[in-house]
Design a protein around this motif. Structure first.
Motif, PDB file in Angstrom:
ATOM      1  N   THR A  76      60.262 -12.046  16.297  1.00  0.00           N
ATOM      2  CA  THR A  76      60.869 -13.374  16.223  1.00  0.00           C
ATOM      3  C   THR A  76      60.901 -14.034  17.600  1.00  0.00           C
ATOM      4  N   ALA A  80      59.057 -17.558  18.610  1.00  0.00           N
ATOM      5  CA  ALA A  80      59.751 -18.682  19.257  1.00  0.00           C
ATOM      6  C   ALA A  80      59.086 -19.035  20.586  1.00  0.00           C
ATOM      7  N   TRP A  90      62.286 -26.235  15.673  1.00  0.00           N
ATOM      8  CA  TRP A  90      62.715 -25.025  14.976  1.00  0.00           C
ATOM      9  C   TRP A  90      62.531 -23.795  15.857  1.00  0.00           C
ATOM     10  N   LEU A  94      65.293 -21.047  16.527  1.00  0.00           N
ATOM     11  CA  LEU A  94      64.964 -19.640  16.314  1.00  0.00           C
ATOM     12  C   LEU A  94      65.220 -18.830  17.574  1.00  0.00           C
TER      13      LEU A  94
END
Length: 150
Positions: A76, A80, A90, A94
């Motif tokens: 993740t 990002a 977003w 994130l």
């Protein structure tokens, strides 16, 4: 005579945003590397935990839980870091989510172990620094298309 930049040209990425991107990429790589090495040396790590007084099944379960968590958080963070320079709002959200989650998980692991390793300290410092960089006004403004205020 100096040339004016075209009005359609995007403002440059603020320093705080660059710092956040670099730190999230670093965190992603570190977490994925940690997960991979821990998975490779799983038996040795479990044996070490058992020798310190932890039940074998509990040690294996804890190792699996942290390995999965660090893998998901690492992937993740890399996502990002890859999309934030492309001005995806977003990706900032994130990044805020993943860095704050990592800071909490790291803090809980330090408290549970009643000790801090070099890796846990590095994760804590990098996650807090990335989180702070993501929450700065220049990063928010840059993503909204406003001029950067470095």
């Amino acid at each position: 005579m100096t040339e004016k930049a075209p009005a359609t040209q995007r403002p440059p990425m603020p320093t705080a945003t660059r710092v956040a991107v670099v730190l999230m990429a670093l965190l992603g790589v570190l977490l994925l590397l940690n997960s991979a090495l821990t998975w490779i040396a799983q038996r040795e790590v479990v044996d070490r935990l058992v020798s310190s007084g932890v039940d074998r099944s509990e040690a294996a379960q804890t190792l699996l839980l942290f390995g999965l968590a660090y893998t998901v958080i690492g992937l993740t963070a890399l996502t990002a870091a890859a999309f934030l320079p492309r001005r995806r709002a977003w990706a900032r959200r994130l990044g805020v989510l993943v860095t704050s989650l990592l800071a909490v998980v790291t803090l809980l692991s330090i408290l549970a172990a009643a000790a801090a390793s070099a890796l846990s300290l590095l994760l804590m410092v990098c996650s807090v620094a990335a989180l702070t960089s993501l929450l700065t006004r220049p990063t928010k403004d840059w993503l909204a298309g406003s001029p950067a205020h470095d």
